[in-house]
Write a protein that holds these residues in place. Structure first.
Motif, PDB file in Angstrom:
ATOM      1  N   PRO A 140       0.836  -1.200   0.000  1.00 31.85           N
ATOM      2  CA  PRO A 140       0.000   0.000   0.000  1.00 31.85           C
ATOM      3  C   PRO A 140       0.870   1.248   0.000  1.00 31.85           C
ATOM      4  O   PRO A 140       1.970   1.269   0.554  1.00 31.85           O
ATOM      5  N   PRO A 141       0.382   2.320  -0.643  1.00 26.97           N
ATOM      6  CA  PRO A 141       1.174   3.558  -0.678  1.00 26.97           C
ATOM      7  C   PRO A 141       1.419   4.093   0.728  1.00 26.97           C
ATOM      8  O   PRO A 141       0.566   4.015   1.606  1.00 26.97           O
ATOM      9  N   LEU A 142       2.636   4.665   0.931  1.00 26.53           N
ATOM     10  CA  LEU A 142       3.019   5.253   2.218  1.00 26.53           C
ATOM     11  C   LEU A 142       3.154   6.770   2.047  1.00 26.53           C
ATOM     12  O   LEU A 142       3.729   7.247   1.069  1.00 26.53           O
ATOM     13  N   SER A 143       2.570   7.484   2.992  1.00 24.17           N
ATOM     14  CA  SER A 143       2.711   8.940   2.946  1.00 24.17           C
ATOM     15  C   SER A 143       4.103   9.391   3.330  1.00 24.17           C
ATOM     16  O   SER A 143       4.641  10.351   2.803  1.00 24.17           O
ATOM     17  N   SER A 144       4.710   8.686   4.276  1.00 23.80           N
ATOM     18  CA  SER A 144       6.078   9.002   4.707  1.00 23.80           C
ATOM     19  C   SER A 144       6.710   7.776   5.297  1.00 23.80           C
ATOM     20  O   SER A 144       6.012   6.900   5.842  1.00 23.80           O
ATOM     21  N   ASN A 145       8.028   7.731   5.219  1.00 28.92           N
ATOM     22  CA  ASN A 145       8.774   6.586   5.738  1.00 28.92           C
ATOM     23  C   ASN A 145       9.826   7.100   6.707  1.00 28.92           C
ATOM     24  O   ASN A 145      10.704   7.868   6.319  1.00 28.92           O
ATOM     25  N   HIS A 146       9.724   6.691   7.957  1.00 33.48           N
ATOM     26  CA  HIS A 146      10.664   7.153   8.983  1.00 33.48           C
ATOM     27  C   HIS A 146      11.771   6.139   9.255  1.00 33.48           C
ATOM     28  O   HIS A 146      12.552   6.321  10.178  1.00 33.48           O
ATOM     29  N   SER A 147      11.798   5.064   8.506  1.00 32.12           N
ATOM     30  CA  SER A 147      12.815   4.044   8.723  1.00 32.12           C
ATOM     31  C   SER A 147      14.162   4.526   8.185  1.00 32.12           C
ATOM     32  O   SER A 147      14.229   5.252   7.188  1.00 32.12           O
ATOM     33  N   SER A 148      15.218   4.108   8.862  1.00 34.12           N
ATOM     34  CA  SER A 148      16.563   4.484   8.430  1.00 34.12           C
ATOM     35  C   SER A 148      17.057   3.644   7.273  1.00 34.12           C
ATOM     36  O   SER A 148      18.040   4.000   6.621  1.00 34.12           O
ATOM     37  N   LYS A 149      16.408   2.513   7.000  1.00 32.40           N
ATOM     38  CA  LYS A 149      16.817   1.646   5.914  1.00 32.40           C
ATOM     39  C   LYS A 149      16.102   2.037   4.633  1.00 32.40           C
ATOM     40  O   LYS A 149      15.010   2.566   4.648  1.00 32.40           O
ATOM     41  N   SER A 150      16.732   1.706   3.523  1.00 29.52           N
ATOM     42  CA  SER A 150      16.163   1.986   2.208  1.00 29.52           C
ATOM     43  C   SER A 150      15.831   0.669   1.513  1.00 29.52           C
ATOM     44  O   SER A 150      16.523  -0.352   1.714  1.00 29.52           O
ATOM     45  N   PRO A 151      14.784   0.650   0.693  1.00 26.01           N
ATOM     46  CA  PRO A 151      14.462  -0.583  -0.057  1.00 26.01           C
ATOM     47  C   PRO A 151      15.570  -0.925  -1.036  1.00 26.01           C
ATOM     48  O   PRO A 151      16.307  -0.058  -1.515  1.00 26.01           O
ATOM     49  N   LEU A 152      15.662  -2.231  -1.352  1.00 25.62           N
ATOM     50  CA  LEU A 152      16.792  -2.712  -2.151  1.00 25.62           C
ATOM     51  C   LEU A 152      16.327  -3.849  -3.048  1.00 25.62           C
ATOM     52  O   LEU A 152      15.580  -4.734  -2.615  1.00 25.62           O
ATOM     53  N   PHE A 153      16.744  -3.814  -4.339  1.00 34.84           N
ATOM     54  CA  PHE A 153      16.511  -4.901  -5.284  1.00 34.84           C
ATOM     55  C   PHE A 153      17.700  -5.865  -5.263  1.00 34.84           C
ATOM     56  O   PHE A 153      18.860  -5.436  -5.135  1.00 34.84           O
ATOM     57  N   LYS A 154      17.393  -7.155  -5.452  1.00 34.35           N
ATOM     58  CA  LYS A 154      18.432  -8.169  -5.573  1.00 34.35           C
ATOM     59  C   LYS A 154      17.983  -9.203  -6.591  1.00 34.35           C
ATOM     60  O   LYS A 154      16.902  -9.792  -6.470  1.00 34.35           O
ATOM     61  N   TRP A 155      18.807  -9.441  -7.628  1.00 32.54           N
ATOM     62  CA  TRP A 155      18.481 -10.376  -8.694  1.00 32.54           C
ATOM     63  C   TRP A 155      18.831 -11.793  -8.235  1.00 32.54           C
ATOM     64  O   TRP A 155      19.971 -12.110  -7.946  1.00 32.54           O
TER      65      TRP A 155
END
Length: 1355
Positions: A1320-1335
């Motif tokens: 679901p869409p997020l209005s804001s993200n307060h987490s210190s981690k960033s999303p990451l892709f991995k093949w």
């Protein structure tokens, strides 16, 4: 930065008093001398204590006067007979500026009312100098050029404000000039002339009490005239053969006269010579004076009578100086009857009275017969060897390492007696050694370093080999003691080559060769002392220039006196000939060295004496900056080279053994060959021997020379470290902290001084301030209850305090780094060496580790003591460091000096508190306002057009539209150096950069009323918003000034660069960021700095200690610009990247349009040259932004960052290296991905776009991927599939390139295949981690969200 220390010896120098001056507060007495030095004495109620010498004049001092200066400074101006005029700061003991007036001078006087200085010579003009700059403004010239001025005085007629100059000419005429110079020409003729019968006048003076009558003293008579019309009132004649030498009005009705024999006479003037009378009365006639009494005082040279105009001071002061240096001071009460009581001496002093025979000398030896100290009568410094040769009054000559002499004479020595015995002692002279000569210093190619010449009172000249302690030759060609020895010029041929020139006390000259004892030339009819000798070898002529400016022309081959010339002809002859030697005695002169030689050690010894009858004193000159440079260069080169060679080659011991074995093999082979050919002929033997290969011999020889060179370098390094240890031992604040003192002695190898040292300071134009023995008594007299002996040195002079603190802090830091480097190399050698006893190795390493830690802590404590703790222990008399000197050293090219000056500067700013900083702003800001010739980022009218009520009242007089002249400025503001404008910019820039909370960064004009705003500013801020704008404009102007106005690598420019970077959070509102950043990048592209040095600066921030001064200065500028750009980028990363991106886009457009890159000058209006040459500095700057900025903050500028990095990186490098290898920090970002197969870079942006860059042609293709900021991107390994994700949108977009036969060679454009909802869409993200892709596979990719969940997608 030269630090002098004086070794005066057991006897005081000569000081023949020539003029006297007493300060207006009666606290300082200064006496000039015929030798040229000024003696400064502190006057106390019961004592007169000599404090220091001011050395600078080369001839007799003829006059002194006080300048109106600030409350805390006491300035005087002095003049010498040869035309030299110097300005001194007596309080600080420092030289300020100087000039030279044509013609010999006889008097000097200041005019405080008009801020002018009058100097008079023996010719027809009186020169008017500017009060502050000493520039010549006017010449007061008689209408008849033959009327030379002999004496003059300044007179202000009653009831008028105009001053007049009254002078007496050589023919007895009175001439007057009006001192209103405005609008007048440079040459001013006299306004009035009157003829008087005053033969051979000596002085003229007016009655300071009544201004009614004047006194004119001639050699045979004296007369009292009425001021104005010069009607004779009274006269007196000399009844003795001794002429009058001067006179003054003692009281209203009494005068004091003195003769050359030192007798003082006090006369009572008749009534008609005191008050005005009607001279039209026929019964009027001049009455004779009445002699009250006379005082025989001895060989008088100068007498000074000081009248106190204030009635609060009930006495006048009389001071006299003698030929033997004795100074006496009387105070006469006005209310007492002088006729009955006369003069009673109050206090007196002389150098011989206060001198201690046990003063520090270079050689401390006692006479075996009388027990007195043996005097040093001659000495010469062997600079190439760091040795010194001293001739003694006993006839011996001692030669040794100067450091050993200093160790035993200055400190409490604890060394073995073997070191004392290691000095060479040459015995052969009977009587004192009068002169020494070291020929290798002037002609190194002709003389060995071990040859030494000496001349003595026994009339002989001796030639020594001091290393072998052998007397080579001795000859006597004079009938008196020798005074000087010279060598002929290097161009001399025949018998002159290898000869020596000697001068005797009877002024005779001889030239003697080594091969024969008979002289080649004898000249013995010179009536005065020999000043210099000049040669004309092509014409076989020798010229002898004597002290009376007479030139004797001799024929060298014939030995006949050709002629004697005087006057202008003599001077032209001297100037046309080759110089040989100058100066009759050893004067204090410094010859600047343009290069650092192999034998430079940072210490020079200058033997000197003020008079021919004085013993030799020695001036030790420690060059702090040279020591730091030598430690960085020699120690670094030798240790690094030795460590590298130790890995691949055997050590020195093994090489010596190999050389010995090679020698033995070569000797055995030669012996065997000779034995086999015993019966052969000599020619055959030679032919057989010649067949021996010589390669081994050459190899052995080169190896031995390499060993000797390496040992010489190590010995030089040891001497340099010993010099640093001696200097730190002299400068350390002993007695302040006993624990640190014990650490210095035990672990750091410092020595405790055995006696009080005589320090000094060095100014420009070879000027010195030298403390005299006993200076500590003067300090204790000033504050007897507070100042103790250990703290006296810090209460003398602010200049002295500044130089000593800077030197100690810089050398302590350098010694700590040097010890760390040596310990590192030692551990590296121990690791390479294989030891069998592991237990011994561990114990040795533990002991070395403990010793190293103690040394490091000791040096840290020494630095902290002098930079932080010292002012807290010193009593109120502490002379704080000069912020002007520290400001000029703020960005010194030497790293240790730079760090020490910055630490001391900031310590002083914190110590003085808010009130002290406010006083600094009040003192220095007017110099910024006065400087209008700048090009600020905003119009100057906007900078300074402000409401006067918004400015402190102190500045109101400087903000007026019409710029005021220097004469209208407050006197307190003139008490500053000539370079006060750049100093003011640096001081105010440091205050703003380091104390941003105390300045008005944001204007409050619109928030409060005018009165409220004034109250807030005065109580809370050091600088207002408008004042900050002015400081920023001037700071920026120092940065962008062309090299023609300010040197490119000057400390002023580097300081401006550094301060702009430090305080950019304040300056950013007032300066153009693009202009600042591009200018800093321009400074980093200097071609004088190699790329290796630039890389070292970027990695460690330090400059390698190699190269000449010009290269080091350029490297320091590059370092300052690099660090300032980093600070600016960290403070404003988005603005910096945006500015660079705009300039790069403009550059690309111009290049694509076919425009050529113009070769513009430094600081061009277009930055194409900077972008073309400064790609590496831009690369370093952007890389730092990537590393220091948070990932989420980079999202807004990440696309521009990639554009800039691709512009800086050469596209050919992508053929062999990947983006992660070229820019490691860039590929760590989840918004960037790189495919090596397709050489494409994909970047996500905050606008939802995805930019695809082709590194081959740096073209960019934007893709509209999301309607929200992109959170992560990733390319497949083959580069045909791209996935993007937006966390705020909650969707994953999958892109693929076109497939087909042509796409096998080059993939086509990416097209959107599908969109997948990930979350679901997020209005804001307060987490210190960033999303990451991995093949996971070619067709399978996983998305790791910020909350740790994983989602996989098939592509």
């Amino acid at each position: 930065m030269l630090l002098p220390i004086v070794l005066w010896g057991s006897r005081p120098p000569s000081h023949t008093v020539s003029c006297l001056f007493l300060s207006r507060d009666d606290k300082v007495l200064i006496s000039g001398s015929t030798e040229g030095q000024l003696l400064v004495c502190d006057v106390f109620p019961e004592a007169l204590i000599p404090r220091n010498f001011l050395v600078g004049h080369s001839t007799e001092v003829v006059g002194m006067d006080q300048l109106v200066s600030g409350l805390n400074n006491f300035h005087i101006i002095s003049a010498a007979s040869n035309g030299e005029v110097f300005k001194w700061n007596v309080t600080d003991g420092s030289y300020m500026l100087s000039t030279v007036v044509q013609g010999p001078l006889i008097k000097l006087q200041t005019l405080p009312s008009s801020q002018n200085v009058l100097v008079c010579g023996q010719y027809g003009a009186i020169t008017v100098l500017d009060y502050n700059t000493l520039d010549i403004k006017h010449h007061l010239v008689p209408s008849d050029p033959t009327h030379w001025v002999l004496c003059y005085t300044v007179f202000q007629p009653p009831k008028t404000k105009d001053e007049e100059v009254v002078c007496i000419t050589v023919n007895g005429q009175i001439k007057t000039w009006n001192l209103q110079f405005e609008g007048r020409e440079k040459m001013i003729l006299e306004s009035e002339t009157k003829i008087l019968n005053c033969p051979r006048p000596v002085c003229v003076t007016y009655n300071p009490r009544s201004l009614y009558n004047c006194l004119i003293v001639c050699q045979s008579i004296w007369r009292i005239y009425r001021a104005g019309d010069f009607v004779l009132l009274c006269s007196g004649a000399s009844n003795q053969e001794v002429p009058w030498s001067g006179g003054k009005f003692y009281t209203v009705d009494k005068i004091m006269l003195w003769r050359e024999n030192g007798v003082l006479y006090v006369y009572q003037l008749p009534a008609r010579a005191i008050r005005p009378v009607d001279h039209s009365d026929a019964s009027w006639s001049a009455e004779p004076p009445t002699l009250l009494y006379s005082v025989p005082t001895g060989p008088l040279m100068e007498c000074l009578l000081v009248h106190k105009k204030s009635m609060r001071t009930p006495h006048d002061v009389l001071i006299r100086g003698d030929r033997d240096g004795r100074l006496s001071l009387w105070k006469q009460d006005r209310e007492k009857d002088i006729a009955s009581e006369g003069l009673v001496e109050c206090i007196h002093t002389s150098l011989s009275k206060t001198w201690n025979k046990d003063n520090v000398a270079l050689v401390n030896e006692k006479c075996n017969r009388c027990g007195d100290a043996v005097d040093i009568t001659a000495s010469v410094y062997l600079e190439s060897l760091s040795y010194i040769a001293c001739g003694l009054s006993s006839g011996d000559i001692i030669v040794g390492l100067v450091h050993h002499f200093l160790t035993h004479s200055l400190f409490k020595c604890t060394e073995d007696s073997e070191e004392i015995d290691s000095r060479v002692r040459l015995k052969g002279h009977k009587g004192n050694v009068s002169v020494l000569l070291y020929p290798h210093a002037s002609q190194p190619s002709s003389y060995l370093p071990s040859i030494l010449y000496s001349g003595g009172a026994d009339f002989s000249v001796k030639i020594w080999d001091w290393k072998k302690v052998v007397l080579l030759q001795s000859f006597t060609t004079h009938t008196g003691p020798l005074t000087r020895l010279f060598l002929p010029p290097t161009q001399a041929t025949g018998k002159l080559r290898g000869s020596v020139v000697s001068v005797c006390q009877d002024n005779s000259i001889t030239i003697t060769t080594h091969a024969q004892f008979t002289p080649l030339f004898v000249g013995s009819c010179h009536h005065t002392g020999v000043l210099e000798i000049r040669w004309r070898l092509t014409e076989d002529i020798l010229l002898v220039h004597c002290l009376d400016d007479t030139v004797y022309v001799w024929g060298l081959s014939t030995g006949h006196l050709d002629r004697i010339e005087t006057g202008a002809v003599a001077l032209s002859l001297v100037s046309a000939c080759q110089t040989f030697s100058e100066g009759e005695h050893c004067k204090l002169e410094i010859k600047a060295s343009s290069s650092v030689t192999r034998h430079s050690t940072g210490l020079s010894v200058v033997p000197f004496s003020f008079s021919s009858g004085d013993n030799m004193s020695h001036l030790l000159l420690f060059d702090t900056e040279l020591l730091l440079h030598l430690l960085s260069q020699l120690q670094g080169d030798i240790m690094t080279h030795e460590f590298e060679r130790s890995k691949s080659q055997p050590n020195v011991t093994e090489r010596r053994r190999a050389s010995a074995r090679a020698d033995q093999r070569l000797s055995d082979r030669r012996t065997s060959i000779i034995k086999q050919t015993e019966t052969a002929k000599l020619l055959e033997e030679r032919s057989v021997i010649s067949e021996i290969p010589v390669e081994n011999t050459a190899e052995i020889k080169s190896s031995s020379e390499d060993i000797e060179d390496k040992e010489d370098d190590k010995e030089t390094l040891d001497i340099i470290k010993l010099t640093c240890s001696l200097l730190l031992s002299c400068l350390h604040a002993w007695g302040v902290d006993l624990n640190i003192d014990r650490t210095c002695v035990k672990h750091l190898g410092l020595l405790v001084p055995g006696k009080e040292l005589s320090y000094g300071t060095v100014g420009s134009s070879s000027t010195f301030m030298l403390l005299l023995p006993g200076w500590e008594h003067s300090i204790q007299q000033q504050s007897p209850n507070t100042v103790q002996a250990p703290f006296g040195r810090w209460c003398i002079s602010s200049t002295l305090t500044t130089q000593h603190l800077l030197s100690v802090s810089a050398l302590a830091n350098k010694q700590m780094s040097t010890d760390l480097t040596l310990s590192f190399n030692r551990r590296a050698k121990n690791n390479t060496a294989k030891r069998e006893d592991k237990t011994w190795e561990r114990e040795e390493r533990l002991r070395q580790s403990i010793n190293e830690s103690e040394k490091k802590a000791g040096w840290s404590h020494v630095t902290a003591l002098h930079c932080i703790v010292l002012p807290e222990h010193v009593p109120p008399g502490y002379c704080s460091p000069l912020l002007t000197h520290l400001a000029l050293k703020w960005q010194d090219r030497c790293m240790e000096v730079r760090e020490a000056s910055q630490a001391l500067f900031l310590r002083e700013l914190r110590r003085i508190g808010f009130t002290g900083r406010q006083q600094l702003v009040n003192q220095w800001y007017p110099y910024i306002v006065r400087k209008r010739d700048i090009n600020p980022p905003e119009p100057l009218e906007k900078v300074y057009t402000m409401d006067l009520p918004l400015i402190p009242e102190y500045f109101a007089k400087f903000i007026n539209r019409p710029e005021k002249s220097r004469s209208s400025v407050s006197v307190e503001d003139e008490d500053l150096p000539a370079d006060s404008y750049p100093v003011s910019v640096i001081i105010l820039g440091v205050i703003v950069s380091e104390f941003p909370d105390e300045v008005e960064v944001t204007s409050v004009r619109n928030h409060v009323t005018s009165q409220e705003r004034r109250d807030v500013i005065r109580s809370s801020f050091l600088l207002t918003h408008d004042m900050l704008r002015g400081v920023a404009a001037h700071l920026f102007s120092q940065l962008i000034k062309p090299p023609s106005q300010l040197p490119l690598h000057s400390p002023i420019r580097r300081a401006s660069v550094d301060l702009i970077g430090r305080g950019f959070g304040v300056w950013c509102e007032f300066v153009n960021l693009t202009a600042v950043v591009m200018t800093l990048l321009e400074l980093q592209t200097d071609p004088l700095v190699p790329i290796e040095v630039k890389k070292a600066i970027a990695q460690s921030g330090n400059i390698p200690g190699t190269g000449n001064k010009e290269c080091l200065a350029a490297a320091a500028t590059v370092r300052a610009a690099y660090q300032a750009s980093i600070l600016i980028a960290n403070n404003r990363p988005q603005q910096t990247v945006t500015a660079l991106s705009k300039e790069i886009m403009t550059f690309k457009c111009d290049v694509e349009a076919g425009l050529s890159i113009q070769s513009l000058s430094v600081f061009p209006s277009s930055y194409h040259t900077v972008l073309d040459k400064g790609r590496y500095p831009i690369y370093l700057l952007v890389q730092n932004i990537i590393e220091k900025t948070k990932v989420r903050d980079l999202a807004a500028i990440i696309v521009k960052i990639v554009e800039i990095m691709l512009f800086c990186i050469d596209t050919d490098q992508f053929k062999t290296r990947t983006l992660s290898e070229l820019v490691p920090s860039l590929t760590k970002n989840v918004l960037i991905d790189y495919c090596a197969a397709t050489q494409q870079v994909v970047v996500g942006s905050a606008e939802g776009l995805v930019h695809v860059f082709d590194v081959k042609n740096t073209k960019c293709t934007p893709l509209h991927a999301h309607n929200a900021p992109t959170s992560a991107v990733s390319l497949a390994t083959n580069g045909r599939t791209l996935v993007t994700f937006s966390e705020n949108e909650g969707r994953v977009s999958i892109w693929q390139s076109s497939s087909g036969l042509l796409s096998l060679m080059s993939p086509g454009p990416l097209k959107l295949v599908r969109v997948v909802d990930a979350l679901p869409p997020l209005s804001s993200n307060h987490s210190s981690k960033s999303p990451l892709f991995k093949w996971e596979a070619t067709k399978l990719v996983s998305l790791y969200l910020s909350d740790g969940t994983k989602k996989s997608f098939a592509v």
